[in-house]
Scaffold this motif. Structure first.
Motif, PDB file in Angstrom:
ATOM      1  N   PRO A 104       0.823  -1.209   0.000  1.00  0.00           N
ATOM      2  CA  PRO A 104       0.000   0.000   0.000  1.00  0.00           C
ATOM      3  C   PRO A 104       0.855   1.255   0.000  1.00  0.00           C
ATOM      4  N   ASP A 105       0.421   2.259  -0.751  1.00  0.00           N
ATOM      5  CA  ASP A 105       1.143   3.535  -0.773  1.00  0.00           C
ATOM      6  C   ASP A 105       0.245   4.711  -0.385  1.00  0.00           C
ATOM      7  N   THR A 106      -0.968   4.396   0.061  1.00  0.00           N
ATOM      8  CA  THR A 106      -1.856   5.456   0.527  1.00  0.00           C
ATOM      9  C   THR A 106      -2.807   4.892   1.581  1.00  0.00           C
ATOM     10  N   ALA A 107      -3.268   5.748   2.461  1.00  0.00           N
ATOM     11  CA  ALA A 107      -4.248   5.360   3.475  1.00  0.00           C
ATOM     12  C   ALA A 107      -5.165   6.544   3.752  1.00  0.00           C
ATOM     13  N   PHE A 108      -6.417   6.227   3.999  1.00  0.00           N
ATOM     14  CA  PHE A 108      -7.382   7.238   4.427  1.00  0.00           C
ATOM     15  C   PHE A 108      -7.749   6.962   5.872  1.00  0.00           C
ATOM     16  N   VAL A 109      -7.833   8.011   6.662  1.00  0.00           N
ATOM     17  CA  VAL A 109      -8.327   7.908   8.025  1.00  0.00           C
ATOM     18  C   VAL A 109      -9.613   8.719   8.078  1.00  0.00           C
ATOM     19  N   ASN A 110     -10.727   8.041   8.315  1.00  0.00           N
ATOM     20  CA  ASN A 110     -12.036   8.697   8.365  1.00  0.00           C
ATOM     21  C   ASN A 110     -12.559   8.688   9.784  1.00  0.00           C
ATOM     22  N   TYR A 111     -13.029   9.848  10.234  1.00  0.00           N
ATOM     23  CA  TYR A 111     -13.626   9.959  11.565  1.00  0.00           C
ATOM     24  C   TYR A 111     -15.120  10.187  11.416  1.00  0.00           C
ATOM     25  N   TYR A 112     -15.894   9.301  12.017  1.00  0.00           N
ATOM     26  CA  TYR A 112     -17.350   9.395  12.023  1.00  0.00           C
ATOM     27  C   TYR A 112     -17.801   9.917  13.382  1.00  0.00           C
ATOM     28  N   ASP A 113     -18.321  11.117  13.417  1.00  0.00           N
ATOM     29  CA  ASP A 113     -18.879  11.686  14.641  1.00  0.00           C
ATOM     30  C   ASP A 113     -20.307  11.164  14.752  1.00  0.00           C
ATOM     31  N   ALA A 114     -20.499  10.162  15.596  1.00  0.00           N
ATOM     32  CA  ALA A 114     -21.816   9.530  15.686  1.00  0.00           C
ATOM     33  C   ALA A 114     -22.877  10.517  16.147  1.00  0.00           C
ATOM     34  N   HIS A 179     -19.910  -0.014  -1.537  1.00  0.00           N
ATOM     35  CA  HIS A 179     -19.964  -0.208  -0.092  1.00  0.00           C
ATOM     36  C   HIS A 179     -20.186   1.138   0.582  1.00  0.00           C
ATOM     37  N   GLY A 180     -20.661   1.104   1.814  1.00  0.00           N
ATOM     38  CA  GLY A 180     -20.912   2.346   2.541  1.00  0.00           C
ATOM     39  C   GLY A 180     -21.191   2.070   4.004  1.00  0.00           C
ATOM     40  N   VAL A 181     -21.375   3.140   4.757  1.00  0.00           N
ATOM     41  CA  VAL A 181     -21.673   3.052   6.191  1.00  0.00           C
ATOM     42  C   VAL A 181     -22.941   3.863   6.446  1.00  0.00           C
ATOM     43  N   PRO A 182     -24.115   3.199   6.449  1.00  0.00           N
ATOM     44  CA  PRO A 182     -25.358   3.946   6.649  1.00  0.00           C
ATOM     45  C   PRO A 182     -25.632   4.339   8.095  1.00  0.00           C
ATOM     46  N   LYS A 183     -24.927   3.721   9.054  1.00  0.00           N
ATOM     47  CA  LYS A 183     -25.249   4.003  10.452  1.00  0.00           C
ATOM     48  C   LYS A 183     -24.071   3.716  11.358  1.00  0.00           C
ATOM     49  N   VAL A 184     -23.853   4.601  12.320  1.00  0.00           N
ATOM     50  CA  VAL A 184     -22.885   4.391  13.402  1.00  0.00           C
ATOM     51  C   VAL A 184     -23.657   4.400  14.714  1.00  0.00           C
ATOM     52  N   MET A 185     -23.353   3.459  15.595  1.00  0.00           N
ATOM     53  CA  MET A 185     -24.044   3.361  16.885  1.00  0.00           C
ATOM     54  C   MET A 185     -23.284   4.144  17.943  1.00  0.00           C
ATOM     55  N   PRO A 186     -23.827   5.259  18.416  1.00  0.00           N
ATOM     56  CA  PRO A 186     -23.102   6.080  19.407  1.00  0.00           C
ATOM     57  C   PRO A 186     -22.863   5.335  20.718  1.00  0.00           C
ATOM     58  N   HIS A 187     -21.772   5.694  21.363  1.00  0.00           N
ATOM     59  CA  HIS A 187     -21.460   5.229  22.721  1.00  0.00           C
ATOM     60  C   HIS A 187     -21.249   3.711  22.791  1.00  0.00           C
ATOM     61  N   THR A 188     -20.752   3.111  21.714  1.00  0.00           N
ATOM     62  CA  THR A 188     -20.480   1.671  21.723  1.00  0.00           C
ATOM     63  C   THR A 188     -18.984   1.371  21.660  1.00  0.00           C
ATOM     64  N   ALA A 189     -18.154   2.401  21.696  1.00  0.00           N
ATOM     65  CA  ALA A 189     -16.705   2.196  21.661  1.00  0.00           C
ATOM     66  C   ALA A 189     -16.225   1.613  22.988  1.00  0.00           C
ATOM     67  N   PRO A 190     -15.189   0.795  22.970  1.00  0.00           N
ATOM     68  CA  PRO A 190     -14.612   0.318  24.230  1.00  0.00           C
ATOM     69  C   PRO A 190     -14.148   1.499  25.079  1.00  0.00           C
ATOM     70  N   PRO A 191     -14.553   1.574  26.339  1.00  0.00           N
ATOM     71  CA  PRO A 191     -14.179   2.713  27.183  1.00  0.00           C
ATOM     72  C   PRO A 191     -12.670   2.943  27.253  1.00  0.00           C
ATOM     73  N   SER A 192     -11.886   1.884  27.140  1.00  0.00           N
ATOM     74  CA  SER A 192     -10.435   2.022  27.283  1.00  0.00           C
ATOM     75  C   SER A 192      -9.810   2.848  26.164  1.00  0.00           C
ATOM     76  N   LEU A 193     -10.524   3.025  25.040  1.00  0.00           N
ATOM     77  CA  LEU A 193      -9.973   3.818  23.934  1.00  0.00           C
ATOM     78  C   LEU A 193     -10.071   5.313  24.185  1.00  0.00           C
ATOM     79  N   GLY A 194     -10.992   5.726  25.058  1.00  0.00           N
ATOM     80  CA  GLY A 194     -11.191   7.156  25.263  1.00  0.00           C
ATOM     81  C   GLY A 194     -11.633   7.858  23.990  1.00  0.00           C
ATOM     82  N   LEU A 195     -12.409   7.156  23.172  1.00  0.00           N
ATOM     83  CA  LEU A 195     -12.797   7.661  21.859  1.00  0.00           C
ATOM     84  C   LEU A 195     -14.303   7.766  21.753  1.00  0.00           C
ATOM     85  N   SER A 196     -14.767   8.922  21.314  1.00  0.00           N
ATOM     86  CA  SER A 196     -16.180   9.121  21.003  1.00  0.00           C
ATOM     87  C   SER A 196     -16.321   9.138  19.489  1.00  0.00           C
TER      88      SER A 196
END
Length: 208
Positions: A104-114, A179-196
Motif C-alpha cells: 500500500p502507498d496510501t491510506a485514508f483515516v475517516n472519523y465518524y462523529d456519531a 460499499h458504505g456506512v449507513p449508520k454508526v451506533m453512538p457510545h459503543t466504543a470500548p471505554p479504554s480507547l477514550g474515543l467518542s
C-alpha cells in the motif's frame, strides 16, 4: 463489545473477508493515538468538498499519495508510515493466507462523529490503477457496513456489523464492489480507547 458468543470470521462475498476482533486492545489504543497525532500534523481532519458542491459528513485525512476527488495527485503531504504498510500486509495475509506482495502507498483515516450523524454513502473505490485489495480497520463505535455488488449501489448487498478491532478486506472479485456506512451506533466504543465516534483506516495500492 460484550457478546454472549464469539463473532465468527466470515466470507461476505468472494474476496471479501470479515475478521472480528483482529486487532488486540493494546494495538487499538496505539492506532487511536496515532490517528490523533496525524490530526495535529500539517493536514488535519476536514470535511471533503466534492466537485458537485456536496460536503462529506465524515472528517478525513490522507497518508501517503494524496487523493483529491476523484483522482490521485503526484504529491505526499504526510508520509505513510512503514509500520502501517506492514500492518496492511499482515491484514491481507490474514484474509487470504498470503500477502501477495501487497504494497500500500496510501491510506485514508475517516472519523465518524456519531453524535453528528456522520455516515458514508454507497460508493466504489475505483480511483486506483491497481486491483490490489482494500484493507479496512475499525476503531471505536460499532457501525453498519453495507457491502454490495460491483454493478449498482442498490441490492443485493449484505449488512455487516463492524466493531472496534475488526478487520475487513475486499479484493479479487469484490475489489470494486459498492460499499458504505449507513449508520454508526453512538457510545459503543470500548471505554479504554477514550474515543467518542468511529475511526476507520483504509489502506490501498494506487498503482501509480
Amino acid at each position: 463489545m460484550d457478546t454472549l458468543f464469539p463473532r465468527e470470521r466470515a466470507v461476505v462475498a468472494p474476496g471479501a473477508v470479515h475478521v472480528p476482533g483482529w486487532l488486540p486492545a493494546a494495538r487499538q489504543r496505539e492506532l487511536v493515538a496515532a490517528c490523533r497525532e496525524w490530526g495535529r500534523g500539517p493536514v488535519p481532519y476536514r470535511h471533503i468538498v466534492l466537485p458537485g458542491g456536496g460536503v462529506m459528513s465524515v472528517q478525513s485525512l490522507g497518508l501517503g499519495r494524496r487523493w483529491v476527488p476523484y483522482r490521485y495527485v503526484d504529491d505526499v503531504a504526510v508520509e505513510l508510515p512503514d509500520w502501517l504498510a506492514a500492518l496492511g500486509r499482515e491484514a491481507v495475509a490474514e484474509a487470504y493466507g498470503e500477502d501477495g506482495g501487497y504494497a500500500p502507498d496510501t491510506a485514508f483515516v475517516n472519523y465518524y462523529d456519531a453524535g453528528a450523524g456522520a455516515k458514508m454513502g454507497m460508493h466504489q473505490d475505483k480511483d486506483e490503477r491497481s486491483g490490489a485489495p482494500v484493507v479496512s480497520l475499525s476503531l471505536g463505535d460499532r457501525c453498519v457496513f453495507r457491502f454490495g455488488n460491483t454493478e449498482t449501489r442498490g441490492k443485493p448487498y449484505t449488512d455487516v456489523e463492524l466493531a472496534s478491532g475488526d478487520l475487513f478486506v475486499f479484493g479479487l472479485a469484490s475489489r470494486f464492489a459498492y460499499h458504505g456506512v449507513p449508520k454508526v451506533m453512538p457510545h459503543t466504543a470500548p471505554p479504554s480507547l477514550g474515543l467518542s465516534g468511529r475511526l476507520n483506516i483504509t489502506l490501498r495500492e494506487t498503482g501509480l
